[in-house]
Design a protein around this motif. Structure first.
Motif, PDB file in Angstrom:
ATOM      1  N   LEU A  12     -74.005  24.423 -51.320  1.00 37.71           N
ATOM      2  CA  LEU A  12     -73.849  25.220 -50.098  1.00 37.71           C
ATOM      3  C   LEU A  12     -74.340  26.649 -50.308  1.00 37.71           C
ATOM      4  N   VAL A  13     -74.189  27.142 -51.527  1.00 35.65           N
ATOM      5  CA  VAL A  13     -74.657  28.490 -51.843  1.00 35.65           C
ATOM      6  C   VAL A  13     -76.193  28.549 -51.796  1.00 35.65           C
ATOM      7  N   ALA A  14     -76.838  27.474 -52.259  1.00 38.86           N
ATOM      8  CA  ALA A  14     -78.304  27.427 -52.234  1.00 38.86           C
ATOM      9  C   ALA A  14     -78.833  27.628 -50.809  1.00 38.86           C
ATOM     10  N   ILE A  15     -78.101  27.097 -49.838  1.00 37.07           N
ATOM     11  CA  ILE A  15     -78.515  27.239 -48.433  1.00 37.07           C
ATOM     12  C   ILE A  15     -78.536  28.719 -48.039  1.00 37.07           C
ATOM     13  N   GLY A  16     -77.563  29.480 -48.545  1.00 37.80           N
ATOM     14  CA  GLY A  16     -77.539  30.925 -48.288  1.00 37.80           C
ATOM     15  C   GLY A  16     -78.628  31.636 -49.074  1.00 37.80           C
ATOM     16  N   GLN A  17     -78.779  31.239 -50.338  1.00 41.31           N
ATOM     17  CA  GLN A  17     -79.791  31.903 -51.183  1.00 41.31           C
ATOM     18  C   GLN A  17     -81.182  31.777 -50.602  1.00 41.31           C
ATOM     19  N   GLN A  18     -81.423  30.692 -49.872  1.00 39.29           N
ATOM     20  CA  GLN A  18     -82.761  30.498 -49.311  1.00 39.29           C
ATOM     21  C   GLN A  18     -83.164  31.658 -48.395  1.00 39.29           C
ATOM     22  N   HIS A  19     -82.178  32.304 -47.761  1.00 42.97           N
ATOM     23  CA  HIS A  19     -82.507  33.424 -46.864  1.00 42.97           C
ATOM     24  C   HIS A  19     -83.047  34.617 -47.643  1.00 42.97           C
ATOM     25  N   VAL A  20     -82.668  34.695 -48.923  1.00 39.61           N
ATOM     26  CA  VAL A  20     -83.036  35.860 -49.724  1.00 39.61           C
ATOM     27  C   VAL A  20     -84.193  35.544 -50.669  1.00 39.61           C
ATOM     28  N   ASP A  21     -84.113  34.375 -51.327  1.00 41.49           N
ATOM     29  CA  ASP A  21     -85.076  34.058 -52.382  1.00 41.49           C
ATOM     30  C   ASP A  21     -85.172  32.527 -52.512  1.00 41.49           C
ATOM     31  N   GLU A  22     -86.254  31.996 -51.968  1.00 44.40           N
ATOM     32  CA  GLU A  22     -86.404  30.540 -51.910  1.00 44.40           C
ATOM     33  C   GLU A  22     -86.410  29.879 -53.288  1.00 44.40           C
ATOM     34  N   ALA A  23     -87.124  30.488 -54.220  1.00 47.95           N
ATOM     35  CA  ALA A  23     -87.228  29.896 -55.564  1.00 47.95           C
ATOM     36  C   ALA A  23     -85.846  29.839 -56.210  1.00 47.95           C
ATOM     37  N   ALA A  65     -75.484  17.596 -51.756  1.00 51.37           N
ATOM     38  CA  ALA A  65     -76.838  17.867 -52.272  1.00 51.37           C
ATOM     39  C   ALA A  65     -77.940  17.281 -51.381  1.00 51.37           C
ATOM     40  N   GLY A  66     -77.757  16.081 -50.851  1.00 45.39           N
ATOM     41  CA  GLY A  66     -78.795  15.453 -50.020  1.00 45.39           C
ATOM     42  C   GLY A  66     -79.030  16.276 -48.759  1.00 45.39           C
ATOM     43  N   PHE A  67     -77.943  16.718 -48.160  1.00 46.42           N
ATOM     44  CA  PHE A  67     -78.026  17.584 -46.973  1.00 46.42           C
ATOM     45  C   PHE A  67     -78.732  18.892 -47.326  1.00 46.42           C
ATOM     46  N   ALA A  68     -78.302  19.508 -48.439  1.00 47.44           N
ATOM     47  CA  ALA A  68     -78.834  20.823 -48.816  1.00 47.44           C
ATOM     48  C   ALA A  68     -80.326  20.743 -49.166  1.00 47.44           C
ATOM     49  N   ALA A  69     -80.707  19.744 -49.956  1.00 47.94           N
ATOM     50  CA  ALA A  69     -82.106  19.636 -50.378  1.00 47.94           C
ATOM     51  C   ALA A  69     -83.022  19.438 -49.168  1.00 47.94           C
ATOM     52  N   ASN A  70     -82.576  18.602 -48.243  1.00 51.62           N
ATOM     53  CA  ASN A  70     -83.395  18.357 -47.058  1.00 51.62           C
ATOM     54  C   ASN A  70     -83.522  19.613 -46.189  1.00 51.62           C
ATOM     55  N   LEU A  71     -82.420  20.348 -46.071  1.00 55.33           N
ATOM     56  CA  LEU A  71     -82.447  21.579 -45.272  1.00 55.33           C
ATOM     57  C   LEU A  71     -83.376  22.616 -45.914  1.00 55.33           C
ATOM     58  N   LEU A  72     -83.265  22.774 -47.235  1.00 50.16           N
ATOM     59  CA  LEU A  72     -84.149  23.722 -47.930  1.00 50.16           C
ATOM     60  C   LEU A  72     -85.608  23.323 -47.695  1.00 50.16           C
ATOM     61  N   PHE A  73     -85.868  22.039 -47.770  1.00 52.58           N
ATOM     62  CA  PHE A  73     -87.240  21.545 -47.607  1.00 52.58           C
ATOM     63  C   PHE A  73     -87.753  21.804 -46.185  1.00 52.58           C
ATOM     64  N   LYS A  90     -94.362  25.887 -49.072  1.00 43.42           N
ATOM     65  CA  LYS A  90     -94.383  24.418 -48.963  1.00 43.42           C
ATOM     66  C   LYS A  90     -94.712  23.741 -50.297  1.00 43.42           C
ATOM     67  N   ASP A  91     -95.564  24.377 -51.099  1.00 45.59           N
ATOM     68  CA  ASP A  91     -95.929  23.761 -52.385  1.00 45.59           C
ATOM     69  C   ASP A  91     -94.717  23.713 -53.301  1.00 45.59           C
ATOM     70  N   LEU A  92     -94.028  24.840 -53.357  1.00 39.39           N
ATOM     71  CA  LEU A  92     -92.825  24.901 -54.195  1.00 39.39           C
ATOM     72  C   LEU A  92     -91.802  23.872 -53.702  1.00 39.39           C
ATOM     73  N   ALA A  93     -91.647  23.785 -52.399  1.00 35.59           N
ATOM     74  CA  ALA A  93     -90.668  22.865 -51.820  1.00 35.59           C
ATOM     75  C   ALA A  93     -90.996  21.415 -52.184  1.00 35.59           C
ATOM     76  N   ARG A  94     -92.288  21.060 -52.115  1.00 31.54           N
ATOM     77  CA  ARG A  94     -92.701  19.693 -52.467  1.00 31.54           C
ATOM     78  C   ARG A  94     -92.379  19.400 -53.922  1.00 31.54           C
ATOM     79  N   GLU A  95     -92.682  20.374 -54.771  1.00 30.79           N
ATOM     80  CA  GLU A  95     -92.458  20.175 -56.205  1.00 30.79           C
ATOM     81  C   GLU A  95     -90.959  20.012 -56.491  1.00 30.79           C
TER      82      GLU A  95
END
Ligand code: 9YW
Length: 424
Positions: A44-55, A110-118, A124-129
């Motif tokens: 759930l934290v990763a979902i927030g981190q995406q707003h600041v730093d995707e990697a 995790a399945g929800f979070a990974a799909n949302l991040l994607f 997009k390249d980083l996301a695919r990898e």
């Protein structure tokens, strides 16, 4: 203008909290009380981190899955660095891992979070990898759930420890925990009470059972092929299963996007069977879902938020309508949605952890499900209540849903991450 400045301030404070609790490749829920990596917190934290730093957001998930067990389980805590501020630590769990972990799991977001991040990725390249790296691992975790926690193929999985639910001392577990034997319990010292008020935390009697279960599983060498059958605690939680169902469906979408039709098909089939089985947990009198105790063979009479979380899974419209009504009624009984237990129940306790308080992560998942089903007004009500709590009481672990008082730990990571989502 003033409104926008205020939102910016809240957003900045949330980003600061993510930063304070960042340990480089994983984030702690809050320093002191919880100094390690927790499974569903990280997702759930990763979902927030995406707003600041995707990697950085992807790293949070990748780190978690580096500690996946050979059998597919993803543990509930990873003890990256020893810290004796928390009990029970690795010396109690003794799971034999190089980087120590606990031997139980947590809600599979995790399945929800990974799909949302994607879906939201700018790179997009980083996301695919990264999504490609995670896809098979999350699929293996889902496979583990149905193999090891639903060995009779009912379609829904059981928890063997209240800590797996993420809702540690919920009223849902009271009767099942009473039946857990405590003979042979080794002496222990709690550490949580050094950081938080005893009235806001689980009781000693509950901790005795939490630790007895850990000792029992340890005596079985953490062998997941036998733990479900030999556990004195086995409860099917509609909230946990709802999260699993949503993650299976979302992992299927991710698999489609990555051109992995077999993974997609497997996960859609799991979600479909899960949704069908979930319906057996519906309680006509309470007009919500309830837990089922696999040891006693009885439904659990407890109107907790676990029975409302199925809105996140996308249940059939009639069920969705009933749950929306239930949540609306709860909103008339408290000032800040969503209480973790029905306040009209005599066992409700607005300050004690999962027996009444409101939690922002739960608000987020319920609001997300309502929004997807078109219940926009109720979604907005939960969003407003969540932001009001932050305004008035800061970024706490949980809150009294009547007074809004902040409870438990402070400077809390997943609370901050959810604020970012609600401000979007
Ligand atoms: C504990 C970290 C964890 C959450 C759980 C919550 C609490 C830890 O904190 O459990 O020792 O009781 O119940 O859901 O992941 O934030």
């Amino acid at each position: 203008m003033a409104q926008n400045t205020h939102r910016d301030d809240l957003y900045k404070r949330a980003a600061q909290i993510l930063d304070i609790n960042d340990r480089g490749h994983y984030t702690v829920p809050t320093s002191g009380l919880y100094p390690f990596q927790w499974n569903w917190d990280s997702c759930l934290v990763a979902i927030g981190q995406q707003h600041v730093d995707e990697a950085r957001a992807w790293t949070e998930l990748v780190t978690l899955f580096e500690h996946q067990w050979d059998d597919g389980m993803v543990p509930h805590i990873i003890f990256h660095k020893l810290d004796d501020g928390y009990f029970p630590g690795p010396e109690v769990w003794r799971t034999g891992r190089t980087v120590p972990t606990t031997g139980i799991t947590q809600p599979p977001v995790a399945g929800f979070a990974a799909n949302l991040l994607f879906e939201r990725a700018k790179d997009k390249d980083l996301a695919r990898e990264k999504a490609g790296h995670l896809l098979q691992r999350i699929d293996r975790w889902h496979e583990w759930f149905f193999r090891c926690r639903d060995p009779h193929g009912t379609g829904v999985v059981a928890l063997i420890h209240p800590w797996e639910s993420g809702r540690d001392n919920s009223i849902d577990w009271d009767a099942a925990l009473d039946a857990v034997p405590t003979e042979g319990l080794e002496p222990y010292q709690r550490r949580d009470l050094q950081h938080a008020h005893a009235d806001h935390r689980p009781t000693m009697a509950q901790y005795d059972r939490f630790i007895s279960l850990v000792q029992h599983f340890r005596s079985l060498d953490w062998n997941n092929e036998v733990l479900h059958e030999q556990s004195p605690f086995k409860v099917v939680d509609p909230g946990f299963n709802a999260i699993l169902i949503r993650s299976c469906n979302d992992l299927a979408s991710l698999a489609d996007a990555l051109g992995e039709p077999e993974v997609a098909e497997r996960n859609r089939a799991r979600a479909k069977a899960g949704l069908a089985a979930l319906d057996s947990l519906w309680d006509e009198r309470l007009q919500q879902y309830v837990c089922f105790d696999r040891v006693s063979g009885k439904a659990v009479d407890s109107a907790s938020v676990g029975g409302l979380l199925p809105v996140f899974a996308g249940v059939p419209t009639a069920r969705m309508e009933s749950l929306a009504k239930r949540i609306t009624t709860l909103g008339e009984q408290v000032n800040y949605l969503v209480p973790s237990h029905d306040p009209t129940d005599s066992r409700y306790d607005g300050k004690r952890y999962w027996r009444g308080p409101a939690w922002l992560i739960i608000n987020y998942m319920i609001a997300n499900g309502l929004d997807r089903a078109g219940h926009t007004e109720l979604f907005e009500k939960i969003r407003q209540a969540s932001l009001k709590l932050i305004d008035e009481s800061g970024f706490a672990e949980y809150y009294d849903p009547k007074s809004g008082e902040p409870l438990g730990g402070d400077t809390f990571t997943w609370t901050a991450a959810m604020v970012m989502e609600f401000l979007r």
